[in-house]
Design a protein around this motif. Structure first.
Motif, PDB file in Angstrom:
ATOM      1  N   ASP A   2       0.516   2.458   1.153  1.00 49.53           N
ATOM      2  CA  ASP A   2      -0.681   2.241   1.969  1.00 49.53           C
ATOM      3  C   ASP A   2      -0.242   1.972   3.404  1.00 49.53           C
ATOM      4  OD1 ASP A   2      -3.071   1.646   3.135  1.00 49.53           O
ATOM      5  OD2 ASP A   2      -3.714   0.191   1.628  1.00 49.53           O
ATOM      6  N   PRO A   3      -0.202   2.999   4.246  1.00 50.24           N
ATOM      7  CA  PRO A   3       0.262   2.823   5.627  1.00 50.24           C
ATOM      8  C   PRO A   3      -0.540   1.788   6.404  1.00 50.24           C
ATOM      9  CG  PRO A   3       0.063   5.160   5.080  1.00 50.24           C
ATOM     10  CD  PRO A   3      -0.574   4.395   3.956  1.00 50.24           C
ATOM     11  N   ALA A   4      -1.791   1.564   6.001  1.00 49.19           N
ATOM     12  CA  ALA A   4      -2.634   0.619   6.738  1.00 49.19           C
ATOM     13  C   ALA A   4      -2.121  -0.812   6.620  1.00 49.19           C
ATOM     14  CB  ALA A   4      -4.073   0.705   6.226  1.00 49.19           C
ATOM     15  N   LEU A   5      -1.304  -1.071   5.601  1.00 47.73           N
ATOM     16  CA  LEU A   5      -0.810  -2.428   5.388  1.00 47.73           C
ATOM     17  C   LEU A   5       0.535  -2.691   6.073  1.00 47.73           C
ATOM     18  CD1 LEU A   5      -1.684  -2.942   1.610  1.00 47.73           C
ATOM     19  CD2 LEU A   5      -2.985  -3.638   3.624  1.00 47.73           C
ATOM     20  N   THR A   6       1.057  -1.711   6.806  1.00 51.31           N
ATOM     21  CA  THR A   6       2.349  -1.899   7.472  1.00 51.31           C
ATOM     22  C   THR A   6       2.181  -2.665   8.778  1.00 51.31           C
ATOM     23  OG1 THR A   6       2.157   0.218   8.625  1.00 51.31           O
ATOM     24  CG2 THR A   6       3.281   0.223   6.487  1.00 51.31           C
ATOM     25  N   ARG A   7       3.208  -3.429   9.119  1.00 48.91           N
ATOM     26  CA  ARG A   7       3.256  -4.136  10.397  1.00 48.91           C
ATOM     27  C   ARG A   7       4.234  -3.423  11.319  1.00 48.91           C
ATOM     28  NH1 ARG A   7       5.701  -8.646  10.184  1.00 48.91           N
ATOM     29  NH2 ARG A   7       6.565  -8.471   8.083  1.00 48.91           N
ATOM     30  N   TYR A  15       8.644  -0.407  11.209  1.00 41.72           N
ATOM     31  CA  TYR A  15       7.432  -0.520  10.400  1.00 41.72           C
ATOM     32  C   TYR A  15       7.840  -1.079   9.045  1.00 41.72           C
ATOM     33  CZ  TYR A  15       5.389   2.527  13.935  1.00 41.72           C
ATOM     34  OH  TYR A  15       4.954   3.055  15.132  1.00 41.72           O
ATOM     35  N   THR A  16       7.079  -2.025   8.525  1.00 43.65           N
ATOM     36  CA  THR A  16       7.417  -2.631   7.244  1.00 43.65           C
ATOM     37  C   THR A  16       6.158  -3.039   6.490  1.00 43.65           C
ATOM     38  OG1 THR A  16       8.626  -4.438   6.168  1.00 43.65           O
ATOM     39  CG2 THR A  16       7.676  -4.908   8.327  1.00 43.65           C
ATOM     40  N   ASP A  17       6.243  -2.953   5.165  1.00 49.02           N
ATOM     41  CA  ASP A  17       5.164  -3.471   4.324  1.00 49.02           C
ATOM     42  C   ASP A  17       5.631  -4.723   3.595  1.00 49.02           C
ATOM     43  OD1 ASP A  17       6.942  -2.493   2.489  1.00 49.02           O
ATOM     44  OD2 ASP A  17       5.541  -1.159   1.474  1.00 49.02           O
ATOM     45  N   SER A  18       6.582  -5.431   4.196  1.00 48.65           N
ATOM     46  CA  SER A  18       7.192  -6.656   3.684  1.00 48.65           C
ATOM     47  C   SER A  18       8.269  -6.386   2.636  1.00 48.65           C
ATOM     48  CB  SER A  18       6.133  -7.616   3.099  1.00 48.65           C
ATOM     49  OG  SER A  18       5.229  -8.007   4.115  1.00 48.65           O
ATOM     50  N   LYS A  19       8.412  -5.151   2.202  1.00 44.05           N
ATOM     51  CA  LYS A  19       9.483  -4.804   1.266  1.00 44.05           C
ATOM     52  C   LYS A  19      10.326  -3.666   1.841  1.00 44.05           C
ATOM     53  CE  LYS A  19      10.470  -3.388  -3.520  1.00 44.05           C
ATOM     54  NZ  LYS A  19      11.265  -2.184  -3.206  1.00 44.05           N
ATOM     55  N   ARG A  20       9.696  -2.547   2.092  1.00 41.17           N
ATOM     56  CA  ARG A  20      10.399  -1.396   2.658  1.00 41.17           C
ATOM     57  C   ARG A  20      10.363  -1.459   4.179  1.00 41.17           C
ATOM     58  NH1 ARG A  20       6.915  -0.117  -1.231  1.00 41.17           N
ATOM     59  NH2 ARG A  20       7.705   0.784  -3.183  1.00 41.17           N
ATOM     60  N   GLY A  21      11.359  -0.834   4.796  1.00 42.48           N
ATOM     61  CA  GLY A  21      11.420  -0.828   6.245  1.00 42.48           C
ATOM     62  C   GLY A  21      11.706   0.565   6.787  1.00 42.48           C
TER      63      GLY A  21
END
Length: 429
Positions: free
Chosen positions: A237-242, A253-259
């Motif tokens: 879900d790209p919308a949840l990336t920071r 860009y990260t979703d808290s697990k992948r970077g």
């Protein structure tokens, strides 16, 4: 009356509470249940797909013509293709491990007087991987040693010997039974060469042309993968990336697990997905390569022609890194000091992809301009090598393309590339 109303209200509250509990219990996906495919964001195919077998090919064929004459052929060349088709069709059965010094072969005589063929892999292929490319029959040794070259030559007028060299000094395998005949060598190897550029031995194990080496230079357009495309490729879900901005200008860009790190000025990306360290140091080379190829097929695809260049070293525990080198026509794209562009690197932990590096540039045929060019040969090349300060550190010398990127165009400049003992690449001239 008031008591009845209180009782009814309390009953309704209990029923609502029970209904909410039901929804929470049965409407939320359970951990052991797979999420339906439709709920994932579809991975966007950005490049082409490829198979592992298409990326298994030697980087050089050295044809020994006899009488101290030699020539070198490169991938996709017509003569190269004809000779490799013969190699792939012949059966090689039975491997006998031996010290090279115990074979009773005068290698200087074989090199200078005996017609034959050397099939060379710059960084080598493990036996199990090599078996996917040629008809290597019988049991493969469990140590899965890395083969750097195959030498097929006429021992006598009626006898052909086939030797597989490993990356371990003085350790070779002799094929005990092969389909090759002296007629194959005369007609299908030497006879397939036709007009050729003569080469001479350089240092102990390399060959250089005695005449200028013709190549083409290219200028073309290119496109670049965008952050949005890559986010849709790597995140469910790209919308949840920071999004974070580093001091050097790179984006993370990260979703808290992948970077995902993008170095836009270098046209380069690095993806990471942390995996627990592996405790088993055994390496499944074929399985690892298949996993790496499949991952690239599913996450961005290939932006050109690639060949397997490097596999993990057998005696180094830890992560498993597979490197795929990009080619344009017959020659690899090389950046000095092994920086960016020209390769893809996939790292595995426990057979799971934990790292992925690649260029964000894709070459395009629009506005393609081709120009005749040539590389130095003979005395001119001798002079370049004489002036090169790291001459003694050269382990490989080969024609390559140096990429030069401007705002509007991508240039491929023909150069003599050298690989040094430390794994770095540099150019002559």
């Amino acid at each position: 009356m008031m008591e009845k109303l209180k009782t009814v209200a309390l009953t309704l509250l209990v029923l609502v509470s029970l209904f909410q509990s039901y929804l929470l219990s049965y409407s939320y996906p359970q951990p052991e249940q797979p999420v339906m495919e439709a709920e994932y964001v579809k991975t966007e195919m950005l490049g082409s797909q490829a198979s592992l077998d298409d990326m298994l090919f030697p980087d050089q064929l050295i044809v020994h013509l006899g009488n101290q004459q030699h020539t070198v052929l490169y991938p996709l060349d017509r003569q190269y293709t004809e000779i490799m088709n013969t190699v792939k069709q012949r059966n090689m059965e039975g491997l006998r491990k031996s010290p090279a010094t115990m074979l009773g072969i005068n290698w200087e005589e074989v090199r200078t007087k005996r017609p034959g063929l050397e099939v060379r892999f710059r960084d080598g292929l493990p036996l199990g991987v090599l078996q996917r490319m040629i008809q290597l029959k019988g049991d493969i040794p469990i140590d899965n040693e890395v083969i750097t070259r195959i030498w097929i030559f006429a021992q006598t007028d009626n006898e052909v010997r086939t030797i597989l060299f490993t990356d371990t000094a003085n350790v070779v395998y002799e094929v005990t039974k092969a389909d090759y005949t002296t007629k194959d060598i005369e007609e299908r190897f030497v006879g397939a060469v036709g007009a050729y550029i003569p080469y001479k031995l350089f240092q102990t194990d390399m060959y250089i042309p005695t005449k200028p080496f013709p190549m083409n230079a290219f200028t073309m357009g290119y496109s670049q993968l965008t952050a949005d495309q890559l986010k849709r490729t790597f995140f469910v879900d790209p919308a949840l990336t920071r999004n974070l901005m580093e001091r050097d200008g790179s984006e993370i860009y990260t979703d808290s697990k992948r970077g995902l790190q993008l170095k836009n000025d270098q046209h380069w990306m690095t993806y990471s997905d942390p995996v627990a360290p592996a405790t088993d140091n055994r390496i499944d080379y074929v399985g690892g390569l298949l996993t790496a190829v499949q991952f690239i097929n599913q996450h961005g695809g290939w932006n050109g022609t690639y060949g397997v260049q490097r596999v993990p070293e057998r005696f180094l525990p830890g992560s498993q890194a597979y490197v795929f080198r990009q080619y344009y026509g017959s020659f690899p794209i090389i950046n000095p000091r092994n920086e960016n562009i020209g390769f893809m690197k996939v790292t595995l932990q426990k057979d799971i992809v934990s790292g992925y590096e690649r260029s964000t540039v894709s070459l395009e045929s629009r506005d393609l301009v081709r120009r005749d060019a040539s590389l130095a040969g003979g005395e001119a090349l001798d002079a370049l090598l004489e002036q090169y300060p790291k001459r003694s550190q050269i382990v490989s010398l080969f024609p390559a393309y140096r990429p030069v990127i401007t705002e509007k165009a991508f240039d491929l400049v023909p150069m003599w590339a050298v690989e040094l003992y430390n794994g770095e690449y540099e150019f002559l001239g």
